[in-house]
Design a protein around this motif. Structure first.
Motif, PDB file in Angstrom:
ATOM      1  N   THR A  88       0.856  -1.181   0.000  1.00  0.00           N
ATOM      2  CA  THR A  88       0.000   0.000   0.000  1.00  0.00           C
ATOM      3  C   THR A  88       0.890   1.228   0.000  1.00  0.00           C
ATOM      4  O   THR A  88       1.951   1.236   0.625  1.00  0.00           O
ATOM      5  CB  THR A  88      -0.920   0.040   1.240  1.00  0.00           C
ATOM      6  OG1 THR A  88      -1.732  -1.132   1.264  1.00  0.00           O
ATOM      7  CG2 THR A  88      -1.831   1.269   1.222  1.00  0.00           C
ATOM      8  N   ILE A  89       0.452   2.272  -0.697  1.00  0.00           N
ATOM      9  CA  ILE A  89       1.138   3.558  -0.695  1.00  0.00           C
ATOM     10  C   ILE A  89       0.247   4.579   0.004  1.00  0.00           C
ATOM     11  O   ILE A  89      -0.965   4.607  -0.209  1.00  0.00           O
ATOM     12  CB  ILE A  89       1.443   4.046  -2.126  1.00  0.00           C
ATOM     13  CG1 ILE A  89       2.483   3.146  -2.802  1.00  0.00           C
ATOM     14  CG2 ILE A  89       1.899   5.501  -2.136  1.00  0.00           C
ATOM     15  CD1 ILE A  89       3.892   3.274  -2.272  1.00  0.00           C
ATOM     16  N   GLN A  90       0.851   5.398   0.857  1.00  0.00           N
ATOM     17  CA  GLN A  90       0.129   6.508   1.466  1.00  0.00           C
ATOM     18  C   GLN A  90       0.746   7.816   1.006  1.00  0.00           C
ATOM     19  O   GLN A  90       1.972   7.978   1.018  1.00  0.00           O
ATOM     20  CB  GLN A  90       0.202   6.455   2.992  1.00  0.00           C
ATOM     21  CG  GLN A  90      -0.513   7.620   3.677  1.00  0.00           C
ATOM     22  CD  GLN A  90       0.307   8.246   4.801  1.00  0.00           C
ATOM     23  OE1 GLN A  90       1.435   7.846   5.057  1.00  0.00           O
ATOM     24  NE2 GLN A  90      -0.260   9.240   5.454  1.00  0.00           N
ATOM     25  N   LEU A  91      -0.101   8.752   0.581  1.00  0.00           N
ATOM     26  CA  LEU A  91       0.320  10.112   0.284  1.00  0.00           C
ATOM     27  C   LEU A  91      -0.206  11.005   1.399  1.00  0.00           C
ATOM     28  O   LEU A  91      -1.398  10.986   1.709  1.00  0.00           O
ATOM     29  CB  LEU A  91      -0.235  10.576  -1.065  1.00  0.00           C
ATOM     30  CG  LEU A  91       0.096   9.714  -2.288  1.00  0.00           C
ATOM     31  CD1 LEU A  91      -0.494  10.345  -3.546  1.00  0.00           C
ATOM     32  CD2 LEU A  91       1.601   9.529  -2.436  1.00  0.00           C
ATOM     33  N   ASP A  92       0.690  11.781   2.001  1.00  0.00           N
ATOM     34  CA  ASP A  92       0.321  12.663   3.111  1.00  0.00           C
ATOM     35  C   ASP A  92       0.004  14.037   2.544  1.00  0.00           C
ATOM     36  O   ASP A  92       0.898  14.789   2.165  1.00  0.00           O
ATOM     37  CB  ASP A  92       1.480  12.736   4.100  1.00  0.00           C
ATOM     38  CG  ASP A  92       1.099  13.457   5.374  1.00  0.00           C
ATOM     39  OD1 ASP A  92      -0.102  13.647   5.610  1.00  0.00           O
ATOM     40  OD2 ASP A  92       2.012  13.823   6.142  1.00  0.00           O
ATOM     41  N   THR A  93      -1.277  14.377   2.439  1.00  0.00           N
ATOM     42  CA  THR A  93      -1.693  15.629   1.816  1.00  0.00           C
ATOM     43  C   THR A  93      -2.244  16.595   2.866  1.00  0.00           C
ATOM     44  O   THR A  93      -2.470  16.233   4.026  1.00  0.00           O
ATOM     45  CB  THR A  93      -2.778  15.391   0.754  1.00  0.00           C
ATOM     46  OG1 THR A  93      -4.039  15.150   1.406  1.00  0.00           O
ATOM     47  CG2 THR A  93      -2.435  14.196  -0.131  1.00  0.00           C
ATOM     48  N   ASP A  94      -2.485  17.841   2.444  1.00  0.00           N
ATOM     49  CA  ASP A  94      -3.055  18.846   3.346  1.00  0.00           C
ATOM     50  C   ASP A  94      -4.464  18.472   3.794  1.00  0.00           C
ATOM     51  O   ASP A  94      -4.960  19.010   4.788  1.00  0.00           O
ATOM     52  CB  ASP A  94      -3.108  20.212   2.642  1.00  0.00           C
ATOM     53  CG  ASP A  94      -1.725  20.783   2.387  1.00  0.00           C
ATOM     54  OD1 ASP A  94      -0.781  20.403   3.123  1.00  0.00           O
ATOM     55  OD2 ASP A  94      -1.571  21.594   1.452  1.00  0.00           O
ATOM     56  N   HIS A  95      -5.111  17.575   3.062  1.00  0.00           N
ATOM     57  CA  HIS A  95      -6.485  17.188   3.379  1.00  0.00           C
ATOM     58  C   HIS A  95      -6.551  15.798   4.034  1.00  0.00           C
ATOM     59  O   HIS A  95      -7.623  15.200   4.104  1.00  0.00           O
ATOM     60  CB  HIS A  95      -7.340  17.205   2.109  1.00  0.00           C
ATOM     61  CG  HIS A  95      -7.291  18.519   1.399  1.00  0.00           C
ATOM     62  ND1 HIS A  95      -7.901  19.644   1.880  1.00  0.00           N
ATOM     63  CD2 HIS A  95      -6.679  18.908   0.245  1.00  0.00           C
ATOM     64  CE1 HIS A  95      -7.684  20.667   1.076  1.00  0.00           C
ATOM     65  NE2 HIS A  95      -6.953  20.248   0.070  1.00  0.00           N
TER      66      HIS A  95
END
Length: 284
Positions: free
Chosen positions: A235-242
C-alpha cells in the motif's frame, strides 16, 4: 449492552478490493458472480466492500470461480480472513479521523516501511516536543486536547520501530526537513539528536537528500510504502493537506515504488547522511 459494530478494517477493505479486481478481471458482474457462487449480488458487493467477513475457504472458492491461478496472492488473501484484531488505535476511533487509524493499522501490519519526506520529518522518528510543535501549527488551529490526542497517537505509532521485533524502516529525508526547526532551537536540536541516534539502529536506514543534489523528483507531499506479504499487496500513502490518501493497484504501486527508488538514488549513503545531520546539529 451490545457493542457497536466496527467499520471494516484496512485488511478487510483490501481483501474485498482484491476480490473485486479478480471478479472484474474474469469479466463477471457482481450479479452473475453471485448466481455462480450461490449468493446474492448484495452479498458479493458487501464482501467486496469489506463489510461481510469471509473464510479462507470462501476466498479460495471465489478465486477458482474467477479463474485466478496466482497461488501466492490467493494464499496471502486467505491469510487476511478470520477475526478482526482490536488494535490500540481503536481507542482513538471517536477522537481522530479514520485515516489516522488506518495509518496506524497499516504500519502495524507492514513487513517493511519506506518513507520519504521533504519538509516534515517522518512521524515514526519525531520527538514528543517536535510532534507537538508541528501539530500545534496546523491550520485551522486545534484545541489543546485535540493536539494532545494527536501527539499521543503519533508516539504510540512509533512502537512498530522500537518493538520486538522491530519493523525495518527506510526513511528518505530532504535536508530542508532537518533545517526547518519546528518549535525553536532546543526542540530542533533534540530532534536532530534523536535522528542521529536512531540512524545507528540496525533496522533503521536513514538517508538524507542534500540541497546540493539540485533536481529532486516529487518534492511535494510525503510518501509511505507499506510492504505487504507479497508485493502486489503493498500500500502507498500520500500525506496531503487534506489527510492521508491510500493507494493500491499494481500500476499505481509500480509508479510510486519507482519514485521512491529515484528518491533513494538522490540521497547520501547512511554514514554520509549521519555526518550531514551531525554538521547541521553543530550549526543549529
Amino acid at each position: 449492552m451490545t457493542r457497536a459494530k466496527l467499520p471494516p478494517s484496512v485488511s478487510q477493505r483490501r481483501l474485498g478490493a482484491e476480490l473485486r479486481r479478480m471478479r472484474e478481471h474474469a469479466d463477471l458482474s457482481a450479479t452473475r458472480a453471485g448466481e455462480l457462487f450461490g449468493a446474492t449480488q448484495s452479498r458479493i458487493s458487501n464482501i467486496e466492500a469489506g463489510g461481510y467477513a469471509v473464510s479462507a475457504e470462501r476466498v479460495r472458492a471465489l478465486a477458482r470461480l474467477y479463474d485466478c491461478d496466482d497461488e501466492k496472492l490467493i494464499e496471502a488473501l486467505a491469510a487476511m480472513t478470520g477475526g478482526r484484531t482490536r488494535g490500540w488505535w481503536e481507542e482513538y476511533r471517536e477522537i481522530l479521523p479514520s485515516d489516522a487509524l488506518d495509518l496506524a493499522e497499516l504500519e502495524y501490519q507492514a513487513r517493511e516501511l519506506r518513507v520519504s519526506s521533504t519538509i516534515h520529518l517522518p512521524g515514526l522518528l519525531q520527538t514528543r516536543e517536535h510532534a507537538r510543535a508541528m501539530i500545534s501549527d496546523a491550520v485551522p488551529p486545534m484545541r489543546q486536547d485535540e493536539v494532545e490526542h494527536r501527539v499521543s497517537h503519533r508516539l504510540k505509532r512509533q512502537s512498530v520501530v522500537h518493538g520486538e521485533p522491530p519493523t525495518p524502516l527506510t526513511a528518505i529525508i530532504h535536508e530542508a526537513a532537518l533545517r526547518v526547526g519546528f518549535g525553536g532551537q532546543s526542540i530542533a536540536r533534540a530532534q536532530l539528536r534523536r535522528l542521529i541516534d536512531r540512524s545507528e539502529e540496525p533496522h533503521i536506514t536513514l538517508l538524507v537528500v542534500p540541497f546540493s543534489t539540485g533536481t529532486y523528483p516529487s518534492a511535494g507531499h510525503g510518501i509511505v510504502q507499506f510492504s505487504g506479504p507479497i508485493p502486489s499487496l503493498d500500500t502507498i500513502q500520500l500525506d496531503t493537506d487534506h489527510g492521508s490518501v491510500f493507494i493500491d493497484g499494481e500500476a499505481r504501486l509500480a509508479k510510486y515504488r519507482k519514485l521512491l527508488d529515484r528518491l533513494e538514488a538522490c540521497a547520501l549513503e547512511p554514514s554520509k547522511s549521519r555526518n550531514l545531520m551531525t554538521r547541521i546539529l553543530r550549526e543549529t
